[in-house]
Motif scaffolding. Structure first.
Motif, short mmCIF file in Angstrom:
data_model
loop_
_atom_site.label_atom_id
_atom_site.label_comp_id
_atom_site.label_asym_id
_atom_site.label_seq_id
_atom_site.Cartn_x
_atom_site.Cartn_y
_atom_site.Cartn_z
N VAL A 36 -1.68 -2.53 -7.73
CA VAL A 36 -0.40 -3.22 -7.62
C VAL A 36 0.07 -3.43 -9.05
CG1 VAL A 36 0.76 -5.31 -6.83
CG2 VAL A 36 -1.16 -4.38 -5.52
N HIS A 37 1.30 -3.02 -9.33
CA HIS A 37 1.77 -3.20 -10.71
C HIS A 37 3.26 -3.56 -10.75
CE1 HIS A 37 3.34 1.11 -11.75
NE2 HIS A 37 3.76 0.71 -10.58
N SER A 38 3.69 -3.96 -11.94
CA SER A 38 5.11 -4.19 -12.18
C SER A 38 5.53 -3.40 -13.40
CB SER A 38 5.39 -5.69 -12.40
OG SER A 38 4.71 -6.14 -13.56
N GLU A 39 6.79 -2.97 -13.39
CA GLU A 39 7.37 -2.24 -14.51
C GLU A 39 8.70 -2.94 -14.81
OE1 GLU A 39 6.48 2.25 -13.16
OE2 GLU A 39 6.73 0.79 -11.57
N LEU A 40 8.73 -3.68 -15.92
CA LEU A 40 9.90 -4.52 -16.20
C LEU A 40 10.47 -4.22 -17.59
CD1 LEU A 40 8.43 -7.86 -14.80
CD2 LEU A 40 10.09 -6.36 -13.68
N GLU B 112 6.27 -6.46 -8.84
CA GLU B 112 5.01 -6.06 -8.21
C GLU B 112 5.17 -5.17 -6.97
OE1 GLU B 112 2.21 -9.16 -7.41
OE2 GLU B 112 1.48 -8.86 -9.46
N HIS B 113 4.53 -4.01 -7.03
CA HIS B 113 4.51 -3.10 -5.87
C HIS B 113 3.25 -2.25 -5.96
CE1 HIS B 113 6.46 -0.94 -9.19
NE2 HIS B 113 5.94 0.15 -8.67
N PRO B 114 2.81 -1.73 -4.81
CA PRO B 114 1.57 -0.94 -4.80
C PRO B 114 1.82 0.56 -4.92
CG PRO B 114 2.24 -1.43 -2.56
CD PRO B 114 3.31 -1.99 -3.45
N HIS B 115 0.77 1.29 -5.23
CA HIS B 115 0.76 2.75 -5.13
C HIS B 115 -0.62 3.19 -4.68
CE1 HIS B 115 4.55 3.49 -7.27
NE2 HIS B 115 4.17 2.67 -8.24
N ARG B 116 -0.68 4.30 -3.94
CA ARG B 116 -1.97 4.95 -3.65
C ARG B 116 -1.77 6.46 -3.45
NH1 ARG B 116 -6.10 3.23 1.22
NH2 ARG B 116 -6.81 1.72 -0.35
#
Ligand code: FE
Length: 285
Positions: A106-110, A62-66
């Protein structure tokens, strides 16, 4: 190429910086922060290529982007994506995810595999000031939804964004008009592309050796060639030497707006970045 024969030369070769990101994913940062102005509207390009699970297995929790868009293109391996709005998707080999972070998510890429090869790219494309706080959104583009064409001599092109040789790509964007081509060149072949002189563009070679520009500058595997911008230069030519070569050709219209980045937030001013951190810390993403 009709009415276009004044090809851009290579301005500079870039080797990229080996780094790790997320929870320890090893990757090559090809387009680094110091090149953001020169390659406006592109903010970052990461290349990952490993068959050692330890290099990728922890993924990007989990981490954010804007404030910008992320474009993930997989060549091998599978990546599961989940976000704070409940969206979920699986990236498979040959597929693309075009994500508009907009005002924030907020998303995760796994990785969805325990071993085997993980190979692909993540490109960050800036959004114009007027669209930085837009609604977040995704496009998951399946491999067979990416238009492909085969040209003379067996040159194969996947048209991820923009258009080439009369074929429209999977994605079109009004402000930055990105061109994103994945090109396979058999030994001794070449490919040409018209490109407005004011666009910024680069070539990234991920297999073989390419010859770029009218002077046929050698660009080696894992090198990026920044293409010069000159008013009279309205096209690009890339060729393969004596081995099959694969490369990305990426270009777009510069936004010419201030860039303020702090980690996963890319805005136009320091104040907007501080606001983004505050909004994230207060659970407003
Ligand atoms: Fe991300």
């Amino acid at each position: 190429m009709s009415q276009t024969s004044n090809f851009r030369e290579v301005e500079r070769l870039v080797n990229g910086m080996p780094t790790s990101d997320g929870a320890g994913v090893k990757l090559l940062r090809v387009l680094t922060q110091d090149l953001q102005r020169r390659l406006d509207p592109f903010l970052m390009l990461d290349y990952f290529h490993s068959d050692k699970p330890g290099d990728y297995i922890a993924g990007f929790p989990e981490h954010p982007h804007r404030g910008f868009e992320t474009v993930t293109y997989m060549l091998a391996g599978r990546m599961r994506h989940r976000d704070s709005a409940g969206n979920e998707g699986l990236l498979v080999p040959g597929g693309v995810q075009w994500m508009t972070a907009g005002r924030g998510l907020v998303h995760s890429e796994l990785p969805e595999q325990e071993d085997g090869l993980m190979h692909g790219f993540q490109l960050w494309v800036n959004l114009p000031a007027k669209a930085k706080m837009t609604e977040p959104g995704y496009r998951d583009i399946a491999p067979d939804a990416i238009p492909q064409l085969t040209l003379a001599q067996g040159v194969e092109v996947k048209v991820i964004a923009g258009s080439t040789h009369g074929v429209d790509g999977a994605v079109h964007k009004d402000d930055t008009e990105p061109l994103y081509l994945d090109i396979v060149l058999p030994a001794g072949t070449s490919f040409t592309q018209p490109l407005p002189p004011e666009f910024n563009g680069f070539v990234y070679v991920y297999q073989g050796n390419a010859l770029v520009g009218g002077r046929r500058q050698v660009v080696k595997e894992r090198q990026m060639a920044i293409l010069e911008t000159r008013p009279e230069r309205n096209g690009v030519i890339v060729a393969a030497g004596d081995t099959p070569t694969r490369l990305l050709l990426i270009a777009g219209r510069p936004l010419r707006e201030p860039i303020a980045q702090w980690g996963p937030f890319v805005m136009n001013s320091r104040e907007e970045v501080i606001q983004a951190v505050e909004d994230f810390n207060n659970g407003r993403f």
